[in-house]
Design an enzyme around this catalytic site. Structure first.
Site, short mmCIF file in Angstrom:
data_model
loop_
_atom_site.label_atom_id
_atom_site.label_comp_id
_atom_site.label_asym_id
_atom_site.label_seq_id
_atom_site.Cartn_x
_atom_site.Cartn_y
_atom_site.Cartn_z
N LYS A 55 30.59 52.11 37.18
CA LYS A 55 31.95 52.22 37.70
C LYS A 55 32.23 53.57 38.36
CE LYS A 55 34.21 49.34 34.56
NZ LYS A 55 35.27 49.07 33.57
N ASN A 79 37.43 44.02 32.98
CA ASN A 79 38.16 42.93 32.33
C ASN A 79 37.86 41.55 32.90
OD1 ASN A 79 39.78 42.22 30.21
ND2 ASN A 79 41.66 42.26 31.43
N PRO A 91 38.59 47.50 41.29
CA PRO A 91 37.47 48.26 40.79
C PRO A 91 36.76 47.86 39.51
CG PRO A 91 39.54 49.35 40.23
CD PRO A 91 39.78 47.92 40.58
N GLU A 92 35.76 47.02 39.55
CA GLU A 92 34.75 46.97 38.49
C GLU A 92 33.43 47.27 39.18
OE1 GLU A 92 35.19 43.53 35.84
OE2 GLU A 92 37.36 43.67 36.01
#
Length: 364
Positions: free
Chosen positions: A54, A184, A2-3
């Site tokens: 997001k 990230n 999940p980004e």
DNA sequence: CGTCCACGTCTAC
DNA sequence: TAGACCTGGACGG
């Protein structure tokens, strides 16, 4: 999963799989989940999805009842649509399966009307994800880096005096108030593309960028594909992942190799990594920049492999064989133009090196 | 077996 | 600026 790109791909997945599908009955939450019950039940309803940064929003829409053309609300029947806003945490995703193939950790489930039933599941192994019935986009999150580019850009550039921008650029890129959708791996890939040292002050890196993105409407002739400043790359790099299709960062997926091959920095052999001030691993190449955490040079190159990111050696070799792009160096003559404008132009130059960067700061 | 690590928030001292 | 919140895979002993 999940980004930003994965959340968007999840919304595309839901819309594709649920197109023309009729759902029925209550929405079922797993026993173990601490998220709220979804008090919605309806004889016939449809499901659609949208994403923003997001977050993903599911919309449950009751189908028109045939009872004299009147709307009913008896027996707990919904006659109003309901929005549910999801955040995916570290491991959330949607899956549409037959009833006996519902994945482990499916914490919220929507059942179809037909027999045998099928199920749309919100799956979340680690349970860091959340949902909110009758939810709205989280108010403190900024515009979507992918689909609200103009306002995203304006939001950043009009708030550079915010103390939030005192921090290193790599840490600010995770601030969802300004970079809704960056995570990230994206921060590593974005800074790597421009050779921006990750621990340079965010304000210094962003000050002087133009409000209008000159690359926005088609690229000027002769411009390289990747041209653009950091804010533009916060838009285009995630869109590259969307265009890869599949499910982006999802190791369980067959086409995950395409994503692996796409990564140039994050978890790539030979790159450096440091824990940032929030304990998150920052991947980069070259100089870490002036605000690097103390003792960064003692950074450990991970001896252990990320269980999720294991590049097959043949892929690495394929990548190395690719013709390297010629890195255009900025001519000195280009460097002494004027002040912020000069710096902002420099910041938009495709190929960065730290010298260029320091020159840019100097002229500020 | 045990330790470390992972795509992200949250809230509490 | 720590932790808390979780599960599970890789690796070390």
């Amino acid at each position: 999963m999940p980004e930003g790109p994965e959340l968007h791909l999840a919304s595309l997945y839901v819309n594709k799989m649920c197109d023309g599908v009729v759902f029925s009955g209550p929405v079922i939450k797993s026993e173990v989940s601490k998220n709220p019950e979804v008090a919605f039940t309806c004889d016939s309803f449809r499901i659609t999805a949208t994403s923003r940064g997001k977050e993903v929003k599911l919309t449950l829409t009751p189908m028109k009842s045939d009872d004299d053309g009147k709307r009913r609300s008896k027996g707990g029947q919904a006659d109003q649509h309901m929005d549910i806003v999801f955040r995916f945490g570290m491991s959330g995703y949607f899956r549409f399966t037959s009833e006996d193939e519902v994945p482990k950790h499916a914490h919220l489930r929507f059942y179809t009307k037909e027999k045998p039933r099928r199920v749309l599941s919100f799956v979340d192994t680690r349970r860091f994800g959340s949902w909110q019935p009758n939810g709205t986009w989280q108010p403190d999150r900024g515009p979507c880096i992918m689909f609200e580019y103009k306002s995203f850009r304006e939001n950043v550039l009009s708030h550079l005096s915010d103390r939030a921008f005192d921090r290193p650029i790599c840490e600010v890129l995770l601030n969802q108030k300004y970079f809704n959708g960056i995570g990230n791996y994206l921060r590593a890939e974005i800074l790597y593309r421009l050779n921006i040292p990750p621990f340079v002050c965010a304000r210094d890196a962003l000050e002087g960028l133009e409000l209008e993105d000159e690359f926005e409407d088609g690229k000027p002739k002769g411009m390289k594909r990747e041209a653009g400043d950091v804010l533009r790359l916060c838009h285009t790099v995630p869109l590259e992942v969307v265009s890869l299709g599949g499910k982006g960062y999802d190791p369980e997926k067959m086409d995950y190799s395409a994503f692996e091959a796409w990564l140039r920095c994050y978890y790539v052999d030979g790159m450096k990594s440091v824990r940032d001030h929030n304990g998150r691993t920052m991947w980069f190449k070259g100089d870490p920049g002036p605000m690097a955490p103390k003792g960064w040079s003692k950074r450990k190159l991970p001896k252990k492999k990320n269980p999720h990111i294991q590049k097959k050696s043949f892929q690495r070799e394929e990548k190395l064989k690719r013709p390297r792009k010629k890195h255009r160096r900025v001519k000195p003559s280009q460097v002494h133009v004027k002040r912020k404008i000069a710096a902002s132009k420099l910041l938009q130059v495709n190929t960065w090196d730290y010298v260029t960067f320091k020159n840019a700061l100097f002229f500020l």
